[in-house]
Design an enzyme around this catalytic site. Structure first.
Site, mmCIF file in Angstrom:
data_model
loop_
_atom_site.group_PDB
_atom_site.id
_atom_site.type_symbol
_atom_site.label_atom_id
_atom_site.label_comp_id
_atom_site.label_asym_id
_atom_site.label_seq_id
_atom_site.Cartn_x
_atom_site.Cartn_y
_atom_site.Cartn_z
ATOM 1 N N HIS A 64 -60.786 113.165 44.202
ATOM 2 C CA HIS A 64 -61.869 112.388 43.591
ATOM 3 C C HIS A 64 -62.137 113.022 42.227
ATOM 4 O O HIS A 64 -62.578 114.167 42.153
ATOM 5 C CB HIS A 64 -63.125 112.444 44.460
ATOM 6 C CG HIS A 64 -62.942 111.765 45.780
ATOM 7 N ND1 HIS A 64 -63.233 110.436 45.980
ATOM 8 C CD2 HIS A 64 -62.459 112.210 46.971
ATOM 9 C CE1 HIS A 64 -62.958 110.097 47.238
ATOM 10 N NE2 HIS A 64 -62.484 111.162 47.869
ATOM 11 N N LEU A 65 -61.842 112.269 41.163
ATOM 12 C CA LEU A 65 -62.068 112.821 39.820
ATOM 13 C C LEU A 65 -63.438 112.437 39.271
ATOM 14 O O LEU A 65 -63.881 112.983 38.269
ATOM 15 C CB LEU A 65 -60.962 112.371 38.862
ATOM 16 C CG LEU A 65 -59.582 112.988 39.117
ATOM 17 C CD1 LEU A 65 -58.570 112.474 38.094
ATOM 18 C CD2 LEU A 65 -59.635 114.506 39.071
ATOM 19 N N ARG A 66 -64.093 111.489 39.907
ATOM 20 C CA ARG A 66 -65.504 111.115 39.630
ATOM 21 C C ARG A 66 -65.742 110.397 38.316
ATOM 22 O O ARG A 66 -66.819 109.844 38.113
ATOM 23 C CB ARG A 66 -66.431 112.348 39.678
ATOM 24 C CG ARG A 66 -66.341 113.158 40.946
ATOM 25 C CD ARG A 66 -66.729 112.366 42.166
ATOM 26 N NE ARG A 66 -66.920 113.213 43.339
ATOM 27 C CZ ARG A 66 -66.872 112.770 44.583
ATOM 28 N NH1 ARG A 66 -66.602 111.499 44.835
ATOM 29 N NH2 ARG A 66 -67.063 113.583 45.589
ATOM 30 N N ASN A 96 -63.533 105.411 44.024
ATOM 31 C CA ASN A 96 -65.003 105.294 44.192
ATOM 32 C C ASN A 96 -65.764 105.944 43.038
ATOM 33 O O ASN A 96 -66.524 106.886 43.201
ATOM 34 C CB ASN A 96 -65.460 105.841 45.549
ATOM 35 C CG ASN A 96 -65.095 107.292 45.801
ATOM 36 O OD1 ASN A 96 -64.180 107.842 45.179
ATOM 37 N ND2 ASN A 96 -65.801 107.944 46.704
ATOM 38 N N ASP A 153 -61.728 103.983 50.250
ATOM 39 C CA ASP A 153 -62.084 105.352 50.612
ATOM 40 C C ASP A 153 -63.305 105.440 51.521
ATOM 41 O O ASP A 153 -63.307 104.859 52.598
ATOM 42 C CB ASP A 153 -62.253 106.233 49.373
ATOM 43 C CG ASP A 153 -62.158 107.693 49.793
ATOM 44 O OD1 ASP A 153 -61.068 108.094 50.214
ATOM 45 O OD2 ASP A 153 -63.178 108.399 49.780
ATOM 46 N N HIS A 180 -59.261 105.178 54.801
ATOM 47 C CA HIS A 180 -60.265 106.126 55.311
ATOM 48 C C HIS A 180 -60.820 105.462 56.568
ATOM 49 O O HIS A 180 -61.520 104.468 56.481
ATOM 50 C CB HIS A 180 -61.341 106.336 54.244
ATOM 51 C CG HIS A 180 -62.588 107.006 54.728
ATOM 52 N ND1 HIS A 180 -63.018 108.211 54.234
ATOM 53 C CD2 HIS A 180 -63.509 106.633 55.654
ATOM 54 C CE1 HIS A 180 -64.159 108.550 54.833
ATOM 55 N NE2 HIS A 180 -64.475 107.608 55.701
ATOM 56 N N HIS A 233 -56.723 111.613 55.579
ATOM 57 C CA HIS A 233 -57.432 112.711 56.273
ATOM 58 C C HIS A 233 -57.670 112.492 57.761
ATOM 59 O O HIS A 233 -58.806 112.508 58.235
ATOM 60 C CB HIS A 233 -58.746 113.060 55.559
ATOM 61 C CG HIS A 233 -59.595 111.893 55.112
ATOM 62 N ND1 HIS A 233 -60.006 110.893 55.954
ATOM 63 C CD2 HIS A 233 -60.127 111.588 53.897
ATOM 64 C CE1 HIS A 233 -60.741 110.023 55.284
ATOM 65 N NE2 HIS A 233 -60.820 110.425 54.030
ATOM 66 N N ASP A 306 -58.221 115.963 49.600
ATOM 67 C CA ASP A 306 -59.484 115.202 49.590
ATOM 68 C C ASP A 306 -60.531 115.951 48.757
ATOM 69 O O ASP A 306 -61.699 116.070 49.152
ATOM 70 C CB ASP A 306 -60.006 114.910 51.005
ATOM 71 C CG ASP A 306 -61.124 113.859 50.993
ATOM 72 O OD1 ASP A 306 -61.386 113.273 49.924
ATOM 73 O OD2 ASP A 306 -61.743 113.649 52.040
ATOM 74 N N HIS A 310 -68.950 117.954 44.120
ATOM 75 C CA HIS A 310 -70.347 117.509 44.007
ATOM 76 C C HIS A 310 -71.119 118.518 43.175
ATOM 77 O O HIS A 310 -70.701 119.676 43.035
ATOM 78 C CB HIS A 310 -70.989 117.395 45.390
ATOM 79 C CG HIS A 310 -70.505 116.219 46.187
ATOM 80 N ND1 HIS A 310 -70.704 114.917 45.784
ATOM 81 C CD2 HIS A 310 -69.834 116.151 47.362
ATOM 82 C CE1 HIS A 310 -70.178 114.102 46.679
ATOM 83 N NE2 HIS A 310 -69.636 114.821 47.647
HETATM 84 O O1 DOR Z 1 -66.239 114.114 52.343
HETATM 85 C C1 DOR Z 1 -65.932 113.110 51.712
HETATM 86 N N1 DOR Z 1 -66.274 112.951 50.412
HETATM 87 N N2 DOR Z 1 -65.245 112.156 52.331
HETATM 88 C C2 DOR Z 1 -65.011 110.967 51.768
HETATM 89 O O2 DOR Z 1 -64.384 110.169 52.367
HETATM 90 C C3 DOR Z 1 -65.540 110.648 50.436
HETATM 91 C C4 DOR Z 1 -65.724 111.872 49.645
HETATM 92 C C5 DOR Z 1 -66.511 111.659 48.395
HETATM 93 O O3 DOR Z 1 -66.262 110.698 47.658
HETATM 94 O O4 DOR Z 1 -67.382 112.493 48.114
HETATM 95 ZN ZN ZN Z 2 -62.116 109.595 52.534
#
Ligand code: DOR
Ligand code: ZN
Length: 434
Positions: A64-66, A96, A153, A180, A233, A306, A310
């Site tokens: 996830h590069l956000r 996402n 996802d 997912h 996962h 994965d 955050h």
């Molecule tokens: O722990 C997770 N974080 N699982 C996911 O499926 C999504 C991901 C996120 O986007 O933070």
């Molecule tokens: Zn996921």
């Protein structure tokens, strides 16, 4: 400009290489591999690898590069720096973001930002608009933009009829659905794996069945539609059984597991550390053993991080309210070496398949590995290096790791992308060049 990598121990099961060789690079390519190559020119940059392991550049197919939208958690730049530091030369990023990668413009944006980044990036498109599970995304246009895989996802498509149509449509382009698997209703308000530990901790549980029901449904839909399905996962014993059975029946399914689901159990949640909160949740000892067995039996195709970075605030406070996710790019390979390879669960040859050749296949990438004429994407690993995981040293903006303070043996020390050294940690200061 030529770079001579001397005395590396190459591990490349696909090209049948396992032993000490020198490798000569020119531009973006490997031009020569031989037992001994002497530098012919003082212009050549010569690096003595001193028996370190050289493998085809690793590919993390689940990050996830956000960016766009959540740049306080991670950006394409910082995520790619983390990838380089983790020994990855290519990563696939999940859709996402905000806006969601459900349209060609957003994919174009990610690709253009990634051109200047440390490693190569392949955007995954969403299955439905805004990952809302209601209307299909612009799948045809996304495929024209080079997207090979589609996923909603963390917001899986709950409506089976829409998932069926998604598989039929994505399958018609011979592309892949990344799944997912989670029944959101059954998972409910749960925050950790359902079992003895959730009971004694008094935390709301998520049953393994929430994952397994969706695996079962989507295997059935994959059989019905003939589409290629990649289970992301996977984390439960029963899920492993379902996939094993589906593979025997000839369903086009591949499956991925994460390092954290292989090295931690739900026991890790005992201190209520929000950095152990992840989706799917850390599972029971029996589940973890089943995943390891799946690795040994060759049922599992891919190991992916994965990587879910955050902010500090996202993970602050009570376990119930913390967001799910582990910042995984910078610990994945060392954890696998320390806990799985050294324990004899898998070999380096297995890992090169699980983390380079197989993810390339799922992502529709052609990689040639280590051979003359191939693109010089290389991961160089020092199996003897001892180090301690420190959040403050992460290149990722996401410091959310349950592995802080762990002492690990083995570390990626050089990452080469298209002939260029983008990361060098031989001196211990983790320098980036790009
Ligand atoms: O722990 C997770 N974080 N699982 C996911 O499926 C999504 C991901 C996120 O986007 O933070
Ligand atoms: Zn996921």
């Amino acid at each position: 400009m030529k770079t001579l990598l001397k005395n590396g121990k190459i591990i490349d099961p696909v090209n049948g290489l396992n032993g000490n060789f020198d490798i000569l690079l020119r531009g973006s390519k490997i031009i020569k591999i031989a037992e001994k190559i002497e530098a012919e020119d003082s212009e050549w940059k010569t690096i003595d690898l001193d028996n370190k392991l050289v493998m085809p550049g690793l590919i993390d197919m689940h990050t996830h590069l956000r960016e766009p939208g959540f740049e306080d958690k991670e950006t394409i730049k910082t995520g790619c720096e983390a990838a380089a530091a983790g020994g990855f030369t290519t990563i696939a990023c999940m859709p996402n973001t905000d806006p969601v990668a459900d349209n060609p413009a957003t994919v174009e944006y990610i690709k253009s930002k990634a051109e200047k980044a440390a490693v190569k990036v392949l955007p995954v498109g969403s299955i439905t608009k805004k990952c809302e599970g209601k209307e299909l995304a612009e799948i045809g246009f996304l495929s024209e933009e080079g997207v090979k895989c589609f996923s909603d996802d963390g917001n899986p498509v709950m409506n089976s009829e829409i998932m069926r149509r998604a598989m039929e449509y994505i399958g018609s382009f011979d592309l892949t659905v990344i799944d997912h698997c989670e029944d959101k209703k059954l998972a409910g308000e749960g925050v950790m794996n359902e079992g003895y530990i959730s009971t004694i901790l008094g935390l709301k549980p998520i049953p393994a069945a929430a994952e397994e029901i969706m695996i079962a449904r989507d295997l059935i839909l994959a059989e019905l539609t003939g589409a290629k399905l990649h289970i992301a996962h996977l984390s439960t014993r029963q899920g492993m059984k379902l996939v094993t059975d589906a593979k025997e029946r000839g369903i086009k399914v591949t499956v991925e597991v994460t390092p954290h689901h292989l090295v931690l159990t739900d026991e890790a949640v005992k201190g209520y550390n929000p950095d152990t909160k992840v989706n799917p949740p850390l599972r029971s000892r029996e589940d973890v053993e089943a995943l390891k067995e799946g690795l040994k039996q060759g049922i599992i195709d891919v190991i992916a991080s994965d990587h879910a970075p955050h902010t500090f605030e996202d993970k602050l406070g009570e376990f119930d309210y913390a967001l799910n996710g582990i910042s995984g790019l910078e610990t994945s390979l060392s954890l696998i070496h320390d806990r799985l390879i050294r324990a004899g669960v898998v070999s380096w040859e297995d890992i090169v398949r699980l983390m380079a050749f197989n993810p390339a296949r799922v992502l529709g990438l052609k990689i040639e590995g280590i051979k003359e004429g191939a693109v010089a994407d290389l991961t160089i690993f020092d199996p003897e290096r001892e180090w301690t995981v420190k959040k403050e040293n992460f290149k990722s903006k996401g410091k959310n790791t349950p592995f802080a303070g762990w002492n690990l043996t083995g570390k990626p020390v050089l990452t080469v992308v298209e002939g260029k050294i983008v990361y060098d940690d031989r001196g211990g200061n983790g320098e980036l060049f790009y």
